[in-house]
Design a protein around this motif. Structure first.
Motif, PDB file in Angstrom:
ATOM      1  N   GLY A 195       0.785  -1.234   0.000  1.00  0.00           N
ATOM      2  CA  GLY A 195       0.000   0.000   0.000  1.00  0.00           C
ATOM      3  C   GLY A 195       0.808   1.269   0.000  1.00  0.00           C
ATOM      4  O   GLY A 195       0.236   2.361  -0.038  1.00  0.00           O
ATOM      5  N   GLY A 196       2.109   1.161   0.008  1.00  0.00           N
ATOM      6  CA  GLY A 196       2.954   2.349   0.006  1.00  0.00           C
ATOM      7  C   GLY A 196       3.916   2.352  -1.164  1.00  0.00           C
ATOM      8  O   GLY A 196       3.832   1.490  -2.055  1.00  0.00           O
ATOM      9  N   PRO A 197       4.861   3.262  -1.167  1.00  0.00           N
ATOM     10  CA  PRO A 197       5.793   3.364  -2.295  1.00  0.00           C
ATOM     11  C   PRO A 197       6.740   2.178  -2.422  1.00  0.00           C
ATOM     12  O   PRO A 197       7.364   1.991  -3.468  1.00  0.00           O
ATOM     13  N   ARG A 198       6.836   1.345  -1.372  1.00  0.00           N
ATOM     14  CA  ARG A 198       7.727   0.186  -1.440  1.00  0.00           C
ATOM     15  C   ARG A 198       7.020  -1.070  -1.949  1.00  0.00           C
ATOM     16  O   ARG A 198       7.616  -2.145  -1.987  1.00  0.00           O
ATOM     17  N   THR A 199       5.748  -0.953  -2.339  1.00  0.00           N
ATOM     18  CA  THR A 199       4.977  -2.136  -2.725  1.00  0.00           C
ATOM     19  C   THR A 199       5.612  -2.888  -3.892  1.00  0.00           C
ATOM     20  O   THR A 199       5.717  -4.113  -3.876  1.00  0.00           O
ATOM     21  N   PHE A 200       6.043  -2.199  -4.910  1.00  0.00           N
ATOM     22  CA  PHE A 200       6.578  -2.845  -6.114  1.00  0.00           C
ATOM     23  C   PHE A 200       8.044  -2.498  -6.332  1.00  0.00           C
ATOM     24  O   PHE A 200       8.518  -2.459  -7.460  1.00  0.00           O
ATOM     25  N   ALA A 201       8.763  -2.256  -5.253  1.00  0.00           N
ATOM     26  CA  ALA A 201      10.166  -1.857  -5.361  1.00  0.00           C
ATOM     27  C   ALA A 201      11.102  -2.955  -4.883  1.00  0.00           C
ATOM     28  O   ALA A 201      12.174  -2.686  -4.344  1.00  0.00           O
ATOM     29  N   GLY A 238       8.472  -3.655   6.974  1.00  0.00           N
ATOM     30  CA  GLY A 238       7.298  -3.602   6.121  1.00  0.00           C
ATOM     31  C   GLY A 238       6.020  -3.832   6.908  1.00  0.00           C
ATOM     32  O   GLY A 238       6.025  -4.551   7.914  1.00  0.00           O
ATOM     33  N   CYS A 239       4.920  -3.249   6.437  1.00  0.00           N
ATOM     34  CA  CYS A 239       3.672  -3.298   7.198  1.00  0.00           C
ATOM     35  C   CYS A 239       3.080  -4.700   7.264  1.00  0.00           C
ATOM     36  O   CYS A 239       2.252  -4.981   8.134  1.00  0.00           O
ATOM     37  N   MET A 240       3.474  -5.611   6.340  1.00  0.00           N
ATOM     38  CA  MET A 240       2.947  -6.965   6.352  1.00  0.00           C
ATOM     39  C   MET A 240       4.000  -8.004   6.730  1.00  0.00           C
ATOM     40  O   MET A 240       3.764  -9.212   6.607  1.00  0.00           O
ATOM     41  N   VAL A 263      14.480 -18.188  -1.267  1.00  0.00           N
ATOM     42  CA  VAL A 263      13.756 -16.919  -1.105  1.00  0.00           C
ATOM     43  C   VAL A 263      14.012 -16.053  -2.340  1.00  0.00           C
ATOM     44  O   VAL A 263      14.694 -15.030  -2.292  1.00  0.00           O
ATOM     45  N   PRO A 264      13.437 -16.452  -3.476  1.00  0.00           N
ATOM     46  CA  PRO A 264      13.685 -15.715  -4.724  1.00  0.00           C
ATOM     47  C   PRO A 264      13.149 -14.287  -4.680  1.00  0.00           C
ATOM     48  O   PRO A 264      12.067 -14.035  -4.131  1.00  0.00           O
ATOM     49  N   GLU A 265      13.913 -13.403  -5.268  1.00  0.00           N
ATOM     50  CA  GLU A 265      13.497 -12.005  -5.377  1.00  0.00           C
ATOM     51  C   GLU A 265      12.773 -11.802  -6.702  1.00  0.00           C
ATOM     52  O   GLU A 265      13.049 -12.472  -7.692  1.00  0.00           O
ATOM     53  N   SER A 266      11.830 -10.880  -6.690  1.00  0.00           N
ATOM     54  CA  SER A 266      11.086 -10.557  -7.900  1.00  0.00           C
ATOM     55  C   SER A 266      10.551  -9.146  -7.765  1.00  0.00           C
ATOM     56  O   SER A 266      10.849  -8.446  -6.793  1.00  0.00           O
ATOM     57  N   ARG A 267       9.722  -8.763  -8.698  1.00  0.00           N
ATOM     58  CA  ARG A 267       9.078  -7.446  -8.626  1.00  0.00           C
ATOM     59  C   ARG A 267       8.187  -7.340  -7.389  1.00  0.00           C
ATOM     60  O   ARG A 267       7.845  -6.257  -6.945  1.00  0.00           O
ATOM     61  N   PHE A 268       7.795  -8.489  -6.807  1.00  0.00           N
ATOM     62  CA  PHE A 268       6.894  -8.505  -5.661  1.00  0.00           C
ATOM     63  C   PHE A 268       7.644  -8.735  -4.352  1.00  0.00           C
ATOM     64  O   PHE A 268       7.158  -9.397  -3.466  1.00  0.00           O
ATOM     65  N   SER A 269       8.820  -8.230  -4.227  1.00  0.00           N
ATOM     66  CA  SER A 269       9.674  -8.436  -3.055  1.00  0.00           C
ATOM     67  C   SER A 269      10.104  -9.896  -2.984  1.00  0.00           C
ATOM     68  O   SER A 269       9.986 -10.653  -3.944  1.00  0.00           O
TER      69      SER A 269
END
Length: 279
Positions: A195-201, A238-240, A263-269
């Motif tokens: 829900g914030g600017p870090r959602t897709f970062a 992170g909030c979640m 723990v693969p990284e992707s566009r979704f953290s």
């Protein structure tokens, strides 16, 4: 007696359901491969019942009536919700419950002393439960016992209560007078901000992710307890991020290092995939 034969942790990000489709983007291929690995493990272990630990996203339980832990005792469950079908392209699911094991875990007349549960006889499961099941058991033919762990609405249970949940699950499963083979499927997050600017970062806190993967790889329950006892540290990641504690419950239930940690990284953290297996 029944046997706990497997535990697995996966992400439940509903955006994955829409994004992982042919042709699968390169950054999501490791996530697809990990879901396939756990799907094969569930099949090979011939599991009779799955205990599914997730966190309802303010759909079944609200601030005005929010249990710390709730267990489903319904004969059947419907999932998911209309907005998740509309927004994420998810599919509705019909699941069979397992009342006998739910009674065994929650207690029929007296609550267990280590952990206490609210009980729900009518439950519509959201994506925290449906997404992992649809990936690792798309046939949806294994009866389930859903357990909601409040990891989003303060006051949340402490990490030690998640540990108590995991340890209680092992004890109650192994004390069950049955020859059933039982698995635990949990889902949650690594560092994750919605829900914030870090959602897709990507990951908002790679340092936390590295430590969190290490606790699973090393079976370091005390390390997880030490850091995750700091509520501010988790929300800083992170909030979640608090939903990572669902994985801590799985670690406590199995009591040893995970056999598979990725723990693969992707566009979704970063996406958690942890697997304990006995075969």
């Amino acid at each position: 007696m029944a046997e706990l034969v497997l535990a697995a942790v996966t992400p439940h990000n509903p955006l994955l359901w829409r994004a992982i489709s042919d042709p699968v983007p390169d950054d999501l291929k490791p996530i697809q491969a990990n879901f396939a690995r756990i799907r094969e493990a569930v099949a090979s272990h011939e599991i009779d019942v799955l205990v599914v630990i997730g966190t309802d996203h303010v759909r079944q339980f609200f601030y005005d009536n929010s249990p710390a832990f709730a267990i489903g005792k319904a004969d059947t469950y419907h999932g998911t919700w209309e907005n998740e079908v509309r927004t994420f392209g998810m599919e509705y699911a019909e699941l069979t419950g397992h009342r006998e094991l739910a009674d065994q875990i929650a207690g029929r007349s007296v609550q267990p002393d280590a952990i206490d549960f609210s009980v729900s006889l009518e439950w519509r499961l959201d994506h925290a439960f449906v997404i992992p099941l649809q990936y690792v058991r798309p046939e949806l033919d294994i009866p389930v016992v859903p357990i909601h762990a409040n990891a989003s609405m303060p006051p949340v249970p402490s990490v030690r209560r998640f540990v108590a949940l995991g340890e209680h699950l092992r004890r109650s499963i192994e004390a069950w007078d049955s020859d059933a083979r039982v698995g635990i499927l949990t889902s949650g997050h690594m560092a994750n901000d919605v829900g914030g600017p870090r959602t897709f970062a990507g990951s908002p806190d790679p340092e936390f992710d590295a430590a969190a993967a290490g606790w699973m790889r090393d079976g370091d329950l005390e390390g997880a307890i030490r850091v995750c006892s700091d509520f501010d540290r988790l929300t800083e990641a992170g909030c979640m991020t608090y939903q990572y504690l669902n994985a801590v419950a799985a670690l406590a239930a199995m009591g040893r290092p995970a056999d598979h940690v990725d723990v693969p990284e992707s566009r979704f953290s970063t996406s958690p995939f942890f697997l304990w297996r006995t075969r």
